[in-house]
Design a protein around this motif. Structure first.
Motif, mmCIF file in Angstrom:
data_model
loop_
_atom_site.group_PDB
_atom_site.id
_atom_site.type_symbol
_atom_site.label_atom_id
_atom_site.label_comp_id
_atom_site.label_asym_id
_atom_site.label_seq_id
_atom_site.Cartn_x
_atom_site.Cartn_y
_atom_site.Cartn_z
ATOM 1 N N LEU A 144 -1.261 14.283 -6.285
ATOM 2 C CA LEU A 144 -2.432 14.265 -5.506
ATOM 3 C C LEU A 144 -3.355 13.603 -6.065
ATOM 4 O O LEU A 144 -3.989 12.906 -5.674
ATOM 5 C CB LEU A 144 -2.758 15.889 -5.824
ATOM 6 C CG LEU A 144 -4.382 16.230 -5.188
ATOM 7 C CD1 LEU A 144 -4.265 16.062 -3.735
ATOM 8 C CD2 LEU A 144 -4.547 17.589 -5.510
ATOM 9 N N PHE A 145 -3.606 13.586 -7.702
ATOM 10 C CA PHE A 145 -4.593 12.711 -8.210
ATOM 11 C C PHE A 145 -4.245 11.357 -8.375
ATOM 12 O O PHE A 145 -4.971 10.431 -8.316
ATOM 13 C CB PHE A 145 -4.505 13.233 -9.558
ATOM 14 C CG PHE A 145 -5.363 14.518 -9.874
ATOM 15 C CD1 PHE A 145 -5.980 15.296 -8.761
ATOM 16 C CD2 PHE A 145 -5.359 15.134 -11.187
ATOM 17 C CE1 PHE A 145 -6.482 16.480 -9.054
ATOM 18 C CE2 PHE A 145 -5.960 16.427 -11.486
ATOM 19 C CZ PHE A 145 -6.590 17.195 -10.211
ATOM 20 N N PHE A 146 -3.041 10.778 -8.305
ATOM 21 C CA PHE A 146 -2.668 9.533 -8.218
ATOM 22 C C PHE A 146 -3.018 8.861 -6.668
ATOM 23 O O PHE A 146 -3.039 7.625 -6.544
ATOM 24 C CB PHE A 146 -1.187 9.350 -8.320
ATOM 25 C CG PHE A 146 -0.649 9.277 -9.794
ATOM 26 C CD1 PHE A 146 -1.166 8.103 -10.706
ATOM 27 C CD2 PHE A 146 0.419 10.030 -10.498
ATOM 28 C CE1 PHE A 146 -0.836 8.120 -12.035
ATOM 29 C CE2 PHE A 146 0.794 9.797 -11.745
ATOM 30 C CZ PHE A 146 0.189 8.965 -12.608
ATOM 31 N N SER A 147 -3.124 9.866 -5.910
ATOM 32 C CA SER A 147 -3.586 9.239 -4.521
ATOM 33 C C SER A 147 -5.003 9.087 -4.514
ATOM 34 O O SER A 147 -5.506 8.738 -3.426
ATOM 35 C CB SER A 147 -3.099 10.119 -3.434
ATOM 36 O OG SER A 147 -1.761 10.489 -3.438
ATOM 37 N N TYR A 148 -5.732 9.091 -5.606
ATOM 38 C CA TYR A 148 -7.176 8.991 -5.441
ATOM 39 C C TYR A 148 -7.546 7.595 -4.645
ATOM 40 O O TYR A 148 -7.388 6.730 -5.109
ATOM 41 C CB TYR A 148 -7.904 9.067 -6.775
ATOM 42 C CG TYR A 148 -9.264 8.907 -6.948
ATOM 43 C CD1 TYR A 148 -10.160 10.008 -6.637
ATOM 44 C CD2 TYR A 148 -9.788 7.809 -7.341
ATOM 45 C CE1 TYR A 148 -11.535 9.803 -6.645
ATOM 46 C CE2 TYR A 148 -11.329 7.580 -7.398
ATOM 47 C CZ TYR A 148 -12.286 8.613 -7.005
ATOM 48 O OH TYR A 148 -13.440 8.647 -7.144
ATOM 49 N N GLN A 149 -8.369 8.178 -3.543
ATOM 50 C CA GLN A 149 -8.974 6.934 -2.855
ATOM 51 C C GLN A 149 -7.892 5.768 -2.228
ATOM 52 O O GLN A 149 -8.341 4.481 -2.081
ATOM 53 C CB GLN A 149 -10.355 6.035 -3.441
ATOM 54 C CG GLN A 149 -11.307 7.140 -3.661
ATOM 55 C CD GLN A 149 -12.667 6.257 -4.429
ATOM 56 O OE1 GLN A 149 -12.344 5.256 -4.830
ATOM 57 N NE2 GLN A 149 -13.706 6.830 -4.295
ATOM 58 N N LEU A 150 -6.912 6.063 -2.214
ATOM 59 C CA LEU A 150 -5.775 5.415 -1.618
ATOM 60 C C LEU A 150 -5.383 5.850 -0.129
ATOM 61 O O LEU A 150 -4.695 6.891 -0.020
ATOM 62 C CB LEU A 150 -4.409 5.322 -2.446
ATOM 63 C CG LEU A 150 -4.616 4.845 -3.923
ATOM 64 C CD1 LEU A 150 -3.168 5.144 -4.566
ATOM 65 C CD2 LEU A 150 -4.896 3.308 -3.998
ATOM 66 N N LYS A 151 -6.035 5.187 0.730
ATOM 67 C CA LYS A 151 -5.678 5.531 2.190
ATOM 68 C C LYS A 151 -4.117 5.691 2.690
ATOM 69 O O LYS A 151 -3.771 6.334 3.143
ATOM 70 C CB LYS A 151 -6.337 4.639 3.103
ATOM 71 C CG LYS A 151 -8.085 4.421 3.070
ATOM 72 C CD LYS A 151 -8.533 5.900 3.483
ATOM 73 C CE LYS A 151 -9.971 5.768 2.915
ATOM 74 N NZ LYS A 151 -10.728 7.059 3.288
ATOM 75 N N GLU A 152 -3.319 4.767 2.124
ATOM 76 C CA GLU A 152 -2.049 4.897 2.462
ATOM 77 C C GLU A 152 -1.088 5.560 1.241
ATOM 78 O O GLU A 152 -0.661 4.995 0.356
ATOM 79 C CB GLU A 152 -1.213 3.373 2.493
ATOM 80 C CG GLU A 152 -2.120 2.789 3.730
ATOM 81 C CD GLU A 152 -1.952 3.274 5.090
ATOM 82 O OE1 GLU A 152 -0.756 4.069 5.370
ATOM 83 O OE2 GLU A 152 -2.869 3.285 6.012
#
Length: 350
Positions: A144-152
């Motif tokens: 979840l945190f690694f996805s910060y502001q990554l649309k894909e």
């Protein structure tokens, strides 16, 4: 020339600064000192060996826990497995802080706080469906945190949904934690149709396997019981809650609200990314307390799931309180936890 001002009835400025520094010395040594973690670890291990025992069977649990316990009853009740579980949580909390910079200072007080809470409350967080559910919830924070502001970031969202689903199979009532994940996905700036359906697919996949198994082996009653467990609420009879449960839950709830209040008023000092992560972490204890309110018979078990999140929030609060009131509050928390530990030890041996 001295920068102090010495007038009648007014202390020199140098002396005032020195006095404030001495007041802060003990707090700084505790939260940033290199001996804090070894001392708390020693106290934790002493309390673990003297106060903890093998866990009792938990009947209010999901089908995954029932299957695990029925096949490995000794393994999933031994206090040595609880010790291993605590060690895993220490590592995960350390990794969360290292990877996502949850603190503005380099400190190990996050894991010290977790071990301290385990020592203060020696009858909670044993090996159980609740502690295993807490484990997979903490694991879900990494993708979840690694996805910060990554649309894909749909692959990561799939794993977030999968971990959430596993936690509900361990503790069915945690199904009501799904708003936390939706709020979290929206706050880290990745909420779109693709990521949402990836999360939903991960959340539904374990249930799809269970449905297929029950259909093939004509055991649909298992699935019916599963849905009943999700919506089931115990009678709201709080008279069954002991004084020990009320006092311990109140102390943990006090730390949760204090930590959130501190984060709210001082969040401008953190980076935006760190601020968002801390807000997400603070949501989990609040929702867990809300679920516990409707399930008083499992109140303390559900509250114990919040310990990893509470320890991170408590460490952030105590490490970053530099004012005079903050120092007074630090000593108050230490006295509160010490008194609570004495109370719990007395109840164990009484």
């Amino acid at each position: 020339m001295s920068c102090g001002i010495s007038l009648s009835g007014v202390m020199p400025l140098d002396f005032v600064i020195y006095k404030e520094t001495m007041k802060n010395a003990l707090k700084v040594k505790v939260v940033n000192g290199k001996y804090t973690l070894p001392v708390i670890l020693l106290v934790y291990l002493t309390g673990f060996f003297l106060l903890r025992s093998d866990a009792e069977k938990v009947f209010d649990a999901g089908i995954v826990w029932d299957a695990l316990y029925s096949h490995f009853p000794v393994l999933f009740s031994s206090k040595w497995i609880s010790l291993l579980l605590h060690a895993i949580f220490v590592y995960l909390i350390l990794e969360l802080d290292a990877l996502f910079a949850l603190s503005r200072t380099r400190t190990t007080f996050h894991i010290s706080s977790f071990l301290l809470l385990l020592t203060v409350c020696p009858f909670i967080f044993d090996i159980s469906p609740y502690s295993l559910a807490a484990l997979v919830i903490v694991l879900s924070l990494f993708p979840l945190f690694f996805s910060y502001q990554l649309k894909e970031s749909s692959p990561r969202m799939f794993y977030v949904g999968l971990y959430f689903s596993i936690s509900t199979l361990l503790v069915p009532s945690f199904f009501w934690m799904f708003p936390v994940y939706l709020i979290a996905i929206a706050n880290i700036g990745i909420f779109n149709a693709r990521n949402f359906f990836s999360w939903l697919w991960g959340a539904l996949l374990p249930y799809g396997f269970i449905y297929s198994y029950c259909y093939c082996f004509d055991s649909m009653s298992v699935l019916d019981n599963l849905w009943k467990d999700i919506y089931k609420a115990f009678p709201l009879d709080y008279s069954s809650m002991s004084l020990s449960v009320i006092i311990n839950a109140s102390a943990i709830l006090f730390i949760v609200f204090s930590s959130f209040g501190h984060l709210f008023y001082t969040s401008y000092m953190d980076k935006i990314k760190t601020r968002i992560f801390l807000y997400i972490l603070s949501l989990f204890p609040f929702f867990m307390f809300l679920i516990a309110v409707f399930r008083p018979l499992s109140f303390i078990d559900i509250i114990s799931v919040a310990l990893p999140f509470v320890s991170i929030m408590m460490a952030h609060m105590l490490c970053h309180t530099d004012s005079r009131n903050g120092n007074v509050f630090f000593y108050f928390v230490i006295i509160l936890l010490s008194s609570l530990m004495v109370f719990n030890i007395y109840n164990i041996y009484a």
